[in-house]
Each structure stands twice: as C-alpha cells, then as structure tokens.
Design an enzyme around this catalytic site. Structure first.
Site, PDB file in Angstrom:
ATOM      1  CG  HIS A 192      -2.114  -0.904   1.034  1.00 18.09           C
ATOM      2  ND1 HIS A 192      -2.806  -1.482   2.071  1.00 18.09           N
ATOM      3  CD2 HIS A 192      -2.724  -1.324  -0.102  1.00 18.09           C
ATOM      4  CE1 HIS A 192      -3.800  -2.200   1.585  1.00 18.09           C
ATOM      5  NE2 HIS A 192      -3.765  -2.137   0.284  1.00 18.09           N
ATOM      6  NE  ARG A 299      -3.439  -3.864 -16.662  1.00 17.25           N
ATOM      7  CZ  ARG A 299      -2.688  -2.947 -17.269  1.00 17.25           C
ATOM      8  NH1 ARG A 299      -2.554  -1.762 -16.719  1.00 17.25           N
ATOM      9  NH2 ARG A 299      -2.094  -3.207 -18.407  1.00 17.25           N
ATOM     10  NE  ARG A 336      -8.356  -6.571 -17.139  1.00 17.77           N
ATOM     11  CZ  ARG A 336      -7.041  -6.708 -17.299  1.00 17.77           C
ATOM     12  NH1 ARG A 336      -6.564  -7.063 -18.473  1.00 17.77           N
ATOM     13  NH2 ARG A 336      -6.207  -6.494 -16.305  1.00 17.77           N
ATOM     14  CD  GLU A 435      -6.894 -11.320 -21.790  1.00 20.91           C
ATOM     15  OE1 GLU A 435      -5.944 -10.991 -21.059  1.00 20.91           O
ATOM     16  OE2 GLU A 435      -8.029 -11.588 -21.364  1.00 20.91           O
ATOM     17  CG  ASN A 458       1.061  -8.314 -21.926  1.00 19.91           C
ATOM     18  OD1 ASN A 458       1.599  -7.833 -22.919  1.00 19.91           O
ATOM     19  ND2 ASN A 458       0.809  -7.615 -20.840  1.00 19.91           N
ATOM     20  CG  ASP A 459      -2.584 -13.473 -20.537  1.00 20.22           C
ATOM     21  OD1 ASP A 459      -1.466 -13.771 -20.073  1.00 20.22           O
ATOM     22  OD2 ASP A 459      -3.543 -13.117 -19.841  1.00 20.22           O
ATOM     23  NE  ARG A 469       4.471 -11.376 -19.882  1.00 19.48           N
ATOM     24  CZ  ARG A 469       4.143 -10.103 -19.854  1.00 19.48           C
ATOM     25  NH1 ARG A 469       4.782  -9.255 -20.607  1.00 19.48           N
ATOM     26  NH2 ARG A 469       3.180  -9.687 -19.080  1.00 19.48           N
ATOM     27  CB  CYS A 506      -5.549  -2.615 -24.126  1.00 23.87           C
ATOM     28  SG  CYS A 506      -6.248  -4.240 -23.737  1.00 23.87           S
TER      29      CYS A 506
END
Length: 571
Positions: A192, A299, A336, A435, A458-459, A469, A506
């Site tokens: 945090h 996100r 999302r 993805e 990425n995925d 990766r 994205c």
C-alpha cells in the site's frame, strides 16, 4: 565522505533530491516479554481507550486521503479501520489480559504477531504485502496505549524520508507535508505504501534492506525511482548528475503535457484513437495531461488489491468506477471486470490452488464460477454507467457462451436495479478481450454478442507460442512479431471491420513505439497504453506511413521479413 549507492525496487518514478529524515513515528518499542498486570480491569480500560483514539485517527486520515486522492485510495485504510473493532482481535486481547494476566500492550503485540505470521507464510507477494499494514496498525495502537503522543507533525522542506518500514498511514501523513521522496528497507511493488507513493507522485524506492540505520539525519540523499536506487552522500559530480536527471525528467513531463493536443494522425493522414491503461482513478489525470482520449483499459482488480484482504462491495466499486469515468469525461472509460487468478493473490483470499494457474480459474471464468464476485461488480458498473460513458470489458474470453452468460446476468441485474428504483444504464456496451488463440480465431463469432473487442497481447503471445515469458529458459522465444501473432491480430481486426465494430489493442505491444507501425499496418486504429507511454506512441503514429506498413505487414504475415516492421528486439 564517499557516496553510497543502495539498490532496491523502484515503485514510483522520478528523481528526488533532499536531506534525509529518518522516520520513526514515535511508537513505543514492542513489548519484549510478557508483563503481568495486577489490574486486568485497568488494562482493559486502557485497551478500549486506545482503540477509540485509534479509530478517530484512522477516520481522520481516511477523510484526508479521500479528499486528496478519492475514495478508491481511502479504501486502503479501510482494513485498518475495521481492525479496530475486529471481534477476533478484541476477544483474543481481552482473553490474554483476563485469563493470562498479561498487560494489554503485550496482548496486542502477541495477537497481532500471530495475525502477521499468517501473512508471512503466504507465497503470493500481493497478499503478503498486506501484512505490512498490520505493523502500521500495531504501532499506532501501542503508541496510543501510552500518554498523549500526538502524531508527529509532517516535516517541511525538501526532505527524503528514510525508514525501515513505512505504513500506509505514515505515507498519507508524510505525503501531505512537503516530503519529496521516500526510501524504505521493507516493502514491495504492491504494498500500500508503494501504491500511495505513486498516487502522490513521490519518487520512491523500497526493499533496500538495511538502509535506514545507516543514514544520518540531514545527509544528502538521492532517490531515483526509475533506476531503483538511493544514493547517500553523493559526490558533487554524482549530485550534479542526479539534479540533471531530475530537471530532465521535469522538462520531459512538461513537454509531454504541452504536446497533448497534437493530432494523433499518421504521416499519410490516418487518424488513430489513443487511450490509456490505468490501475487507479487518479491516473486518469496523467492520462489526460499526456493527451489520451479516455481510458482504454481500467484494471478493476487493483481496486481489490488495494482493499485486500477485504473485498470491495457494490457501493465501493460504484464510487470508484464513477469517479474514474467522470475524471475522463467526455471521453469513455473502458472498465475490465475482475481479472484475477493465475499467479495473482486472489487464490489466497478465496482459497484453493492450482498446479497450472495460467490454465485454471482466472479472468472471466473465475467470475462466472464466483457470482458473489461478479454480480456486485455488474450492478456497480450498471449504476455508474447511468451517469457516465462506461463500457465493460470481459477478460480471458474463450467462447461465445461465456459472453451470452454475462449478458444474461447483466440483463437480470439491470431489471433488479430498476425494480428497486435504482438508476442504471440500458444496453451498456459489452466487449471481449482477445487473449487466447481460441478467442482470436473465433473473433467473428464472438462479435455476435460482443459490442467491441480489445486485444491483450501479453497473454495472447504466451498462449499462442506456449512460452512463459517469466521463464529465463524460454524467454527468448517470446516473439511479438511471430507470424502467428500477426496473423491472429489481422484476423481479429478484419472480423471487427466486417461487422463495423471497433477493435483496439491494449497489450504491452501498444506501448512500444517501435512496434506501433506494425500494429497500424495490421489495420488497428485504436490503441491503449500506460499514460507515460502516450506521448511517445503518438509520435510513432505521426511518423508512420500506414499504407506502406500495410504492404509490409502483408509480406511479413507470409514470411520473416522482420526488418520491414521494426527492430528485432523482444518486448
């Protein structure tokens, strides 16, 4: 005196130069041994009084945080606020006092120590970092067990706080007191404290090990959040270099802000919509300053991370989504739904582990398995969408049936909200993330139910090339320009174009200027990247001849002419 360079983890970018302020919030030392009490009644009264004062202080800090950064950040202190009256904590402390004759201070230390021990055994860093909040809470509670010791006044001047550990409440107090940088021995990128430092725009480095005890008050300190290093007592040359980096950083930020209204149009006149990926509502301000036209990816899981171990309820989420959308209005905010699972912390919250988490219950499939997570989020999104331009994006879609099921839930909850007299939006746009190879190769089918598509590279690359990766053994095989990847992107773009619906990208590819021409050549006209990448990506777009890149990409999809589409580096 020679300069000392300490390496850590940069968790908030930028360069700060100031005088060291060793930070100790003034709490008493933790009790080292069980001190018996002759009067349990007095100890219980002290404990109750300390809880009341702790409650008041945390409410004050929470209000200040909400006023400066918004409710989503204020939720970071929510867990500590709830701890004040946590039945397990209160009952256990009272039991140790009344049955074991322990002092209240020792009972608090022992009980919270047991709580912390549970966090320390958690493998996942997201949730393990939450254990640091317990230190923060204990320190405050123990301090308030004693005579009046008000919170130390925030310091003035260009100071760099150097601490062994910084709790979120410390960070809130310090960030509003003129501090220019933070350095801490403990902490991780998802703590945090790291989240708050980033939100306040303070360069910060954590995980420094043993810095705090080795820095004298008033020493000159450089905090470089980009490099993840702290320099103590720099030489004149090193100090000059750091000041130059700080000035260059500030100048670059100013330049990017000045260029935010430059049209995002290619060299041959093709207009591109450029949006930003964010994790917290306050990043919307940076996105707009850099020229983004809305949020291409919010996100929402980071709202859950910030609130952990508490799960944000419908009202928490509604306020956050609305705040984000209102900050970027009149541009849209694409939110999302919960994308947790896999290696992330949520399995520790919900229980259960998997041998192959990347192929397990994660993303949309996790939400569909756990309606107690999905339904409040859907209701919150529908409510917020009634007041702002919000669009909903579903992660890790693999089949048309999943979208159909979400549409059924959306319709049902919309009807329930209307029956309750709660405003909600009819027909909120519902998109799917591409993805997986399954989603890419059925994009034309998904568009029967999806209002838009967003490609997450990425995925998509990982699943398509069967490459983790994060594995050093096979990382070199992670090839964003593999013909299979390019062909899938092209297929998805053409599917969207055939139905007249937007397709954006994205993933990380959109944040690499050298890759942007290739994406435009594949037909993409909407990109979303981190706020700080927006100016560089816009420049890459403006320098691209899209028609020429389209011809190059046709050749690339047929053969390995990599030189035509960008540098041969890995991203």
């Amino acid at each position: 005196m020679s300069a000392r360079v300490h390496r850590g983890v940069g968790v908030s970018p930028g360069v700060a130069v100031g005088r060291a302020l060793p930070w100790d919030p003034g709490s008493p030392a933790a009790p080292s041994g069980r001190r018996r009490t002759e009067s349990p009644e007095d100890e219980l009264r002290r404990f109750a009084a300390a809880r009341a004062r702790t409650r008041d202080e945390l409410h004050d800090l929470r209000a200040r945080l909400a006023a400066s950064l918004g409710e989503s950040y204020a939720a970071i202190l929510e867990a500590q606020t709830l701890l004040v009256d946590d039945p397990l904590l209160v009952q256990e402390v009272e039991r140790r006092v009344t049955q074991e004759g322990a002092s209240a201070a020792w009972a608090i230390h022992a009980t919270l120590g047991a709580f912390r021990a549970r966090f320390e055994t958690i493998e996942d860093g997201y949730l393990r970092d939450r254990g640091g909040d317990l230190h923060d809470f204990e320190r405050r509670l123990l301090r308030l067990m004693g005579p009046d010791q008000p919170e130390p006044a925030p310091p003035d001047g260009p100071l760099v706080v150097v601490a062994h550990a910084l709790g979120p409440s410390d960070t809130v107090a310090l960030a509003q007191g003129g501090v220019v940088g933070l350095a801490a021995d403990l902490g991780g990128p998802t703590s945090h404290t790291a989240i708050l430092a980033h939100a306040f725009g303070l360069p910060a480095v954590v995980g420094l090990g043993d810095l705090a005890g080795a820095v004298a008050r008033g020493a000159t300190v450089v905090v470089d959040g980009d490099r993840g290093e702290v320099i103590v007592d720099p030489s004149p040359e090193t100090l000059d270099a750091a000041q130059a980096r700080r000035a260059a950083w500030a100048e670059r930020e100013a330049l990017w802000e000045r260029s935010r209204d430059v049209p995002t149009v290619s060299k041959d006149g093709v207009e591109v919509v450029l949006r930003a990926n964010v994790e917290f509502p306050d990043e919307a301000g940076a996105a707009l300053r850099y020229g983004a036209r809305g949020i291409g990816l919010y996100r929402s899981e980071f709202l859950f991370v910030a609130s952990a171990p508490r799960i944000p309820d419908e009202d928490d989420q509604y306020r956050t989504y609305l705040e984000l959308a209102q900050r970027v209005a009149p541009h849209p905010a694409i939110i999302r739904t919960l994308d947790l699972g896999g290696e992330k912390y949520f399995h520790d919250v919900l229980g259960g582990r998997e041998d192959h988490p990347a192929l397990g219950a994660r993303g949309l499939r996790l939400s569909l398995m756990r309606p107690e997570l999905l339904v409040p989020q859907v209701r919150a999104l529908l409510r917020a969408a009634a007041e702002a331009d919000i669009r909903v994006l579903l992660p890790l879609v693999t089949s048309l049936d999943e979208i159909v099921e979400v549409r059924r839930i959306v319709a049902r909850e919309a009807e329930a909200l209307r029956a309750q007299g709660v405003p909600c939006r009819q027909g909120v746009p519902l998109g799917a993330m591409v993805e997986t190879p399954a989603a890419a190769m059925t994009a034309d089918l998904l568009l029967r139910e999806a209002d838009f598509l967003s490609i997450g590279t990425n995925d998509l690359i990982q699943y398509s090339l069967a490459v983790d990766r994060g594995s050093s053994a096979v990382a070199s095989l992670y090839d964003p320009l593999h013909p299979a990847i390019l062909r899938m992107i092209r297929f998805v773009v053409r599917a969207g174009r055939a139905r007249g619906v937007p397709v954006s990208l994205c993933g990380e590819l959109a944040a690499v200027p050298e890759r942007v021409p290739a994406l435009l050549g594949l037909g993409l006209r909407e990109l979303s990247c981190p706020p700080r990448s927006v100016p560089a990506v816009r420049e890459a777009i403006r320098a691209t001849d899209v028609a020429a890149m389209a011809r190059a990409m046709e050749e690339r999809c047929s053969g390995p002419d990599r030189a035509a589409v960008g540098k041969d580096d890995r991203t």
